[in-house]
Design a protein around this motif. Structure first.
Motif, PDB file in Angstrom:
ATOM      1  N   ASP A 153      -0.715  -4.800   9.618  1.00 36.93           N
ATOM      2  CA  ASP A 153      -1.229  -3.558   9.080  1.00 36.93           C
ATOM      3  C   ASP A 153      -1.339  -3.688   7.555  1.00 36.93           C
ATOM      4  O   ASP A 153      -0.360  -4.016   6.877  1.00 36.93           O
ATOM      5  CB  ASP A 153      -0.270  -2.442   9.466  1.00 36.93           C
ATOM      6  N   THR A 155      -1.695  -1.539   5.116  1.00 40.98           N
ATOM      7  CA  THR A 155      -0.848  -0.626   4.346  1.00 40.98           C
ATOM      8  C   THR A 155       0.600  -1.098   4.346  1.00 40.98           C
ATOM      9  O   THR A 155       1.265  -1.118   3.300  1.00 40.98           O
ATOM     10  CB  THR A 155      -0.932   0.800   4.913  1.00 40.98           C
ATOM     11  N   GLN A 156       1.088  -1.518   5.512  1.00 41.49           N
ATOM     12  CA  GLN A 156       2.469  -1.998   5.577  1.00 41.49           C
ATOM     13  C   GLN A 156       2.662  -3.230   4.693  1.00 41.49           C
ATOM     14  O   GLN A 156       3.687  -3.360   4.012  1.00 41.49           O
ATOM     15  CB  GLN A 156       2.830  -2.334   7.033  1.00 41.49           C
ATOM     16  N   GLU A 158       0.943  -4.027   1.977  1.00 43.58           N
ATOM     17  CA  GLU A 158       0.902  -3.634   0.563  1.00 43.58           C
ATOM     18  C   GLU A 158       2.210  -2.961   0.155  1.00 43.58           C
ATOM     19  O   GLU A 158       2.705  -3.179  -0.957  1.00 43.58           O
ATOM     20  CB  GLU A 158      -0.274  -2.677   0.318  1.00 43.58           C
ATOM     21  N   LEU A 159       2.766  -2.171   1.068  1.00 47.11           N
ATOM     22  CA  LEU A 159       4.053  -1.537   0.774  1.00 47.11           C
ATOM     23  C   LEU A 159       5.123  -2.601   0.526  1.00 47.11           C
ATOM     24  O   LEU A 159       5.887  -2.514  -0.446  1.00 47.11           O
ATOM     25  CB  LEU A 159       4.480  -0.638   1.932  1.00 47.11           C
TER      26      LEU A 159
END
Ligand code: ADP
Ligand code: MG
Lengths: 262, 280
Positions: A153, A155-156, A158-159
């Protein structure tokens, strides 16, 4: 109320195939009785059942032999497939190399390898069969895990970068959990394959104590009912594998039980 | 808890929370698919300030935010956060971040999602648990600690994502269209909540949005950007005071600022048409 709804849902899943199976057996029985087919050509389901009960210890012994071969190969192949996929994930060329190999192995009757392996081990060894199952399972699981490791994912990821997480932490805390559903897809796909390979690999020599040998031995003889009782044993082992791998998935990746919110 | 966030280090008073100086970002430089995503960006964000970034899609809002977060590196120019390099700020977890997708980890409970950044910072379990409880109180979802993310609505998931972004009490919060996927009612509620939370902690916020009322309602200053190449064309000071409520949305001043931002954006559109570029 919730419980009744859940029961109704479970019935909706279980009932149709159950009814179909019973209808099929009834039609089989009726056809054999009505058209008076000789029992050494095709036995009646009731005779098969009797044979299964009477000679249960024979069926059990053969089922354990083949079942263990399949299980050992399934567990080893899954573990090795998982570990190798994780270790080689940094090197894209490895999976580019293994993926076509996996397809080739799946396409050609690779069980002939058993014939070669049989020459390397003693006559009463189950090891060649287990190696064969391990190889087949390995490829299925490797391909799935490799796919899973590549589908992260955004977003995950990048987090994790924003937390300055180390590559190892990212692997342990995000990429591996993300891969588990893929791993279990591989295991579920490989479970029936493991059993089939275990059965078929008995046709290439070695001890004649497994389901595969027994089925081919008895189905060629006159006691067809016993032959089909062995087939029933194989079917039950297959069901066990199916149920086992699904239960494991249910327990290990609970977040996949319901639709995800992504 | 709130004290530790408002007490500032000696140099924080003198240096801006975020300083963007002469930043350019070119993707695929020298290749046929080269994109001049950002050109000559200069922007200072003061401690405690709320900045909205607005502009047509593709004008480089997300790119600018990622440069501040050190998820991307500028082609030239510099980004500093409280006097530190963006890279050092990231390593020190000096900022929290939230995106349009909540990015919650499906295999972790709500509280363990909030605890993940603390876990990576090496906090012990008791301290982590205590902080996640605090954060859940802050976003008003304390009873959902043990739930799994998929058991929550989209708005609740986003609140958990914000709680997670704020878990280590960062002085800076970076948000990329965090309410973009929410319905209008939930969205307005979340905006008010965000203002409440950030005001209490004195958090500096850089907030990307494409909604004009959202940009104005939240911000002290609205930074208007234009595409091809990505530039800052105008900065609108909102000056509606920090005490904003539902009444703010109906105030004459609010509409005046909305109109101002809208005209700034329209100016971009006109310029684009004048250049014969199709906006799609
Ligand atoms: N990784 C990338 N590689 C190449 N081009 C990119 C990349 N990221 C963004 N861009 C381009 O940079 C421009 C700005 O993108 P972005 O910052 O996402 O805009 P916004 O968030 O304002 O919609 C767009 O033209 C986009 O296509
Ligand atoms: Mg964007």
């Amino acid at each position: 109320m919730n419980a009744t709804v859940r029961l109704r849902n479970a019935l909706a899943v279980v009932l149709p195939p159950l009814v179909l199976g019973v209808l099929f057996l009834a039609a089989w029985q009726a056809w054999v009785v009505v058209s008076d087919v000789q029992p050494f050509v095709i036995p009646r389901p009731t005779d098969i059942w009797r044979s299964f009960i009477d000679d249960f210890d024979l069926v059990w012994k053969a089922s354990v032999v083949t079942g263990m071969n399949a299980l050992v190969g399934l567990v080893l192949g899954s573990l090795i497939g998982f570990v190798v996929a994780v270790l080689t994930n940094r090197f894209a060329f490895v999976s580019d190399l293994v993926n076509p190999l996996a397809i080739t192995v799946a396409a050609i009757p690779a069980v002939v390898i058993v014939g070669v392996l049989n020459n390397m081990y003693s006559l009463d060894s189950q090891i060649p069969r287990r190696i064969m199952v391990t190889i087949s399972v390995f490829f299925v699981v490797f391909v799935q895990v490799t796919k899973g490791l590549r589908q992260n994912d955004a977003t995950q990821m990048e987090l994790m970068r924003s937390y300055a997480a180390s590559p190892f932490d990212t692997l342990k805390k995000v990429r591996l959990p993300n891969t588990m559903p893929f791993f279990f897809t591989g295991v579920r796909t490989a479970a029936p394959l493991a059993l089939i390979i275990a059965l078929v690999s008995e046709y290439f020599g070695g001890t004649q104590d497994g389901l595969g040998s027994k089925i081919s031995g008895t189905l060629n003889g006159s006691n067809k009912a016993l032959g089909f009782a062995y087939v029933l044993g194989g079917a039950l082992v297959g069901l066990l594998f199916f149920a086992g791998s699904n239960l494991l998935e249910y327990l290990v990746v609970p977040w996949r039980r319901r639709g995800r919110s992504k | 808890m709130e004290n530790s966030m408002t007490v500032s280090s000696p140099e924080a008073g003198t240096s801006p929370a975020v300083a963007i100086r002469g930043v350019n970002k070119i993707f695929n430089q020298g290749k046929p698919n080269q994109v001049d995503a950002l050109v000559d960006i200069d922007l200072d964000v003061q401690p405690g300030e709320f900045i909205s970034l607005i502009g047509p899609s593709g004008c480089g809002k997300s790119t600018l935010l990622r440069l501040v977060a050190d998820l991307l590196e500028p082609t030239s120019g510099s980004v500093t956060i409280h006097g530190k390099s963006a890279h050092q700020a990231r390593v020190d977890q000096d900022y929290g971040m939230a995106f349009q997708q909540s990015g919650l980890f499906e295999w972790r409970t709500v509280e363990r999602n909030i605890e993940l950044p603390l876990e990576l910072k090496g906090w012990d379990k008791a301290a982590r648990r205590q902080r996640s409880q605090e954060m859940l109180e802050l976003v008003k979802l304390p009873e959902f600690a043990k739930h799994m993310p998929w058991q929550l609505s989209g708005g609740m998931q986003q609140r958990i994502a914000i709680a997670r972004a704020l878990a280590s009490h960062p002085k800076l919060l970076l948000m990329d269209e965090p309410f973009g996927a929410l319905d209008e009612m939930t969205r307005e509620h979340m905006q008010a909540e965000l203002l409440r939370i950030c005001a209490a902690a004195g958090t500096t916020v850089v907030f990307v949005t494409h909604s004009i009322p959202e940009a104005v309602y939240l911000a002290d200053r609205v930074v208007v950007m234009s595409p091809r190449p990505g530039r800052i064309t105008e900065i609108v000071s909102v000056a509606l005071g920090r005490d904003r409520s539902e009444l703010t949305r109906e105030a004459t001043d609010f509409f005046a600022r909305v109109t101002e931002v809208r005209e700034a954006l329209r100016g971009i559109e006109m310029a684009d048409h004048a250049k014969g570029i199709d906006d799609r």
